[in-house]
Design a protein around this motif. Structure first.
Motif, PDB file in Angstrom:
ATOM      1  N   GLU A  89       2.564  -5.409  34.461  1.00 59.04           N
ATOM      2  CA  GLU A  89       1.971  -6.678  34.021  1.00 59.04           C
ATOM      3  C   GLU A  89       2.851  -7.366  32.977  1.00 59.04           C
ATOM      4  O   GLU A  89       3.098  -8.567  33.051  1.00 59.04           O
ATOM      5  N   ASN A  90       3.351  -6.603  32.016  1.00 61.89           N
ATOM      6  CA  ASN A  90       4.200  -7.189  30.968  1.00 61.89           C
ATOM      7  C   ASN A  90       5.546  -7.643  31.505  1.00 61.89           C
ATOM      8  O   ASN A  90       6.030  -8.712  31.145  1.00 61.89           O
ATOM      9  N   ILE A  91       6.176  -6.849  32.363  1.00 64.53           N
ATOM     10  CA  ILE A  91       7.494  -7.266  32.832  1.00 64.53           C
ATOM     11  C   ILE A  91       7.406  -8.417  33.824  1.00 64.53           C
ATOM     12  O   ILE A  91       8.358  -9.162  33.984  1.00 64.53           O
ATOM     13  N   ALA A  92       6.249  -8.601  34.472  1.00 59.26           N
ATOM     14  CA  ALA A  92       6.081  -9.720  35.404  1.00 59.26           C
ATOM     15  C   ALA A  92       6.166 -11.057  34.674  1.00 59.26           C
ATOM     16  O   ALA A  92       6.467 -12.083  35.280  1.00 59.26           O
ATOM     17  N   LYS A  93       5.936 -11.067  33.379  1.00 60.99           N
ATOM     18  CA  LYS A  93       5.957 -12.294  32.582  1.00 60.99           C
ATOM     19  C   LYS A  93       7.372 -12.697  32.171  1.00 60.99           C
ATOM     20  O   LYS A  93       7.570 -13.775  31.647  1.00 60.99           O
ATOM     21  N   THR A  94       8.342 -11.835  32.397  1.00 59.57           N
ATOM     22  CA  THR A  94       9.708 -12.126  31.957  1.00 59.57           C
ATOM     23  C   THR A  94      10.441 -12.982  32.985  1.00 59.57           C
ATOM     24  O   THR A  94      10.087 -13.014  34.156  1.00 59.57           O
ATOM     25  N   THR A  95      11.463 -13.665  32.525  1.00 63.36           N
ATOM     26  CA  THR A  95      12.270 -14.512  33.419  1.00 63.36           C
ATOM     27  C   THR A  95      13.666 -13.950  33.608  1.00 63.36           C
ATOM     28  O   THR A  95      14.560 -14.637  34.070  1.00 63.36           O
ATOM     29  N   HIS A  96      13.849 -12.680  33.240  1.00 62.17           N
ATOM     30  CA  HIS A  96      15.150 -12.035  33.376  1.00 62.17           C
ATOM     31  C   HIS A  96      14.932 -10.585  33.794  1.00 62.17           C
ATOM     32  O   HIS A  96      13.809 -10.082  33.767  1.00 62.17           O
ATOM     33  N   GLY A  97      15.987  -9.902  34.173  1.00 62.26           N
ATOM     34  CA  GLY A  97      15.894  -8.509  34.569  1.00 62.26           C
ATOM     35  C   GLY A  97      15.520  -7.623  33.396  1.00 62.26           C
ATOM     36  O   GLY A  97      16.035  -7.798  32.297  1.00 62.26           O
ATOM     37  N   VAL A  98      14.599  -6.711  33.625  1.00 62.39           N
ATOM     38  CA  VAL A  98      14.174  -5.780  32.589  1.00 62.39           C
ATOM     39  C   VAL A  98      13.972  -4.396  33.206  1.00 62.39           C
ATOM     40  O   VAL A  98      13.591  -4.266  34.359  1.00 62.39           O
ATOM     41  N   ASP A  99      14.253  -3.384  32.428  1.00 61.91           N
ATOM     42  CA  ASP A  99      13.983  -1.996  32.800  1.00 61.91           C
ATOM     43  C   ASP A  99      13.358  -1.327  31.595  1.00 61.91           C
ATOM     44  O   ASP A  99      13.794  -1.549  30.465  1.00 61.91           O
ATOM     45  N   CYS A 100      12.366  -0.508  31.822  1.00 62.10           N
ATOM     46  CA  CYS A 100      11.833   0.293  30.731  1.00 62.10           C
ATOM     47  C   CYS A 100      11.296   1.599  31.294  1.00 62.10           C
ATOM     48  O   CYS A 100      11.068   1.729  32.494  1.00 62.10           O
ATOM     49  N   GLU A 101      11.140   2.557  30.413  1.00 57.04           N
ATOM     50  CA  GLU A 101      10.671   3.875  30.833  1.00 57.04           C
ATOM     51  C   GLU A 101       9.833   4.489  29.735  1.00 57.04           C
ATOM     52  O   GLU A 101       9.974   4.154  28.565  1.00 57.04           O
ATOM     53  N   ASN A 102       8.929   5.352  30.162  1.00 57.48           N
ATOM     54  CA  ASN A 102       8.135   6.154  29.246  1.00 57.48           C
ATOM     55  C   ASN A 102       8.335   7.603  29.661  1.00 57.48           C
ATOM     56  O   ASN A 102       7.506   8.175  30.366  1.00 57.48           O
ATOM     57  N   TRP A 103       9.465   8.186  29.303  1.00 56.80           N
ATOM     58  CA  TRP A 103       9.800   9.553  29.680  1.00 56.80           C
ATOM     59  C   TRP A 103       9.412  10.504  28.560  1.00 56.80           C
ATOM     60  O   TRP A 103       9.706  10.244  27.396  1.00 56.80           O
ATOM     61  N   ASP A 104       8.773  11.595  28.907  1.00 58.86           N
ATOM     62  CA  ASP A 104       8.347  12.597  27.931  1.00 58.86           C
ATOM     63  C   ASP A 104       8.935  13.949  28.339  1.00 58.86           C
ATOM     64  O   ASP A 104       8.469  14.577  29.293  1.00 58.86           O
ATOM     65  N   SER A 105       9.976  14.391  27.623  1.00 60.19           N
ATOM     66  CA  SER A 105      10.638  15.660  27.944  1.00 60.19           C
ATOM     67  C   SER A 105       9.703  16.854  27.780  1.00 60.19           C
ATOM     68  O   SER A 105       9.838  17.845  28.492  1.00 60.19           O
ATOM     69  N   LEU A 106       8.764  16.778  26.847  1.00 62.79           N
ATOM     70  CA  LEU A 106       7.836  17.896  26.644  1.00 62.79           C
ATOM     71  C   LEU A 106       6.927  18.087  27.858  1.00 62.79           C
ATOM     72  O   LEU A 106       6.635  19.206  28.259  1.00 62.79           O
ATOM     73  N   ARG A 107       6.495  16.990  28.468  1.00 61.03           N
ATOM     74  CA  ARG A 107       5.640  17.071  29.659  1.00 61.03           C
ATOM     75  C   ARG A 107       6.451  17.186  30.948  1.00 61.03           C
ATOM     76  O   ARG A 107       5.921  17.550  31.984  1.00 61.03           O
ATOM     77  N   GLY A 108       7.728  16.796  30.897  1.00 58.44           N
ATOM     78  CA  GLY A 108       8.542  16.798  32.111  1.00 58.44           C
ATOM     79  C   GLY A 108       8.127  15.702  33.061  1.00 58.44           C
ATOM     80  O   GLY A 108       8.049  15.887  34.274  1.00 58.44           O
ATOM     81  N   GLY A 109       7.843  14.525  32.490  1.00 57.34           N
ATOM     82  CA  GLY A 109       7.423  13.419  33.351  1.00 57.34           C
ATOM     83  C   GLY A 109       7.350  12.106  32.622  1.00 57.34           C
ATOM     84  O   GLY A 109       7.560  12.023  31.413  1.00 57.34           O
ATOM     85  N   GLY A 110       7.046  11.089  33.395  1.00 61.61           N
ATOM     86  CA  GLY A 110       6.899   9.754  32.841  1.00 61.61           C
ATOM     87  C   GLY A 110       7.012   8.713  33.923  1.00 61.61           C
ATOM     88  O   GLY A 110       6.981   9.025  35.115  1.00 61.61           O
ATOM     89  N   ASN A 111       7.123   7.476  33.499  1.00 60.91           N
ATOM     90  CA  ASN A 111       7.253   6.406  34.489  1.00 60.91           C
ATOM     91  C   ASN A 111       8.429   5.499  34.149  1.00 60.91           C
ATOM     92  O   ASN A 111       8.873   5.417  33.017  1.00 60.91           O
ATOM     93  N   PHE A 112       8.918   4.856  35.200  1.00 62.16           N
ATOM     94  CA  PHE A 112      10.053   3.947  35.125  1.00 62.16           C
ATOM     95  C   PHE A 112       9.628   2.643  35.777  1.00 62.16           C
ATOM     96  O   PHE A 112       9.008   2.646  36.842  1.00 62.16           O
TER      97      PHE A 112
END
Length: 136
Positions: free
Chosen positions: A105-128
């Motif tokens: 939802e947040n990145i859909a509001k941008t007018t340029h290329g964006v990448d973000c991640e929520n990686w958690d090494s302790l859990r061994g997972g996250g999203n991109f």
């Protein structure tokens, strides 16, 4: 190995084998330069360097394409929990812009290329999350 995003040897930096393979920003700016990209495709590579370090490289779309899109990947691997698994490169890294509010939802509001991640090494997972724009 050494990599320069501008083809200027004086700006060469030491990067990982995965980053060398991805070849960010040269010769095609703001993109991977693997030479294996395809239009409207997600391609995943597993790269092992000469020191036997492994890298998972994800390439979305082909540089210079006329279209834009966005995508999200959620990944959880129990075997990686507590291991030293890191995100080394996101080519339009926007973590500072979104922080923990990295979502489609947040990145859909941008007018340029964006990448973000929520990686958690302790859990061994996250999203991109990725959003890319048409080029040229």
């Amino acid at each position: 190995g050494g990599w320069s995003t501008t083809n200027d040897p004086s700006t060469c930096e030491m990067v990982s084998g995965g980053q060398l393979f991805y070849a960010y920003n040269y010769p095609e700016e703001f993109s991977s330069n693997t030479g294996f990209s395809h239009d409207n495709a997600v391609i995943m590579y597993f790269v092992v360097d000469t020191d036997y370090r492994g890298y998972w490289v994800v390439v979305l779309d082909k540089p210079g394409g006329p279209d834009s899109d966005r995508g999200e990947l959620e990944l959880h691997l129990d075997g990686l929990a507590g291991k030293d698994v890191q995100v080394l490169l996101m080519d339009d890294d926007s973590q500072a812009l979104f922080g923990d509010d990295c979502n489609l939802e947040n990145i859909a509001k941008t007018t340029h290329g964006v990448d973000c991640e929520n990686w958690d090494s302790l859990r061994g997972g996250g999203n991109f999350i990725w959003r890319w724009m048409p080029c040229c």
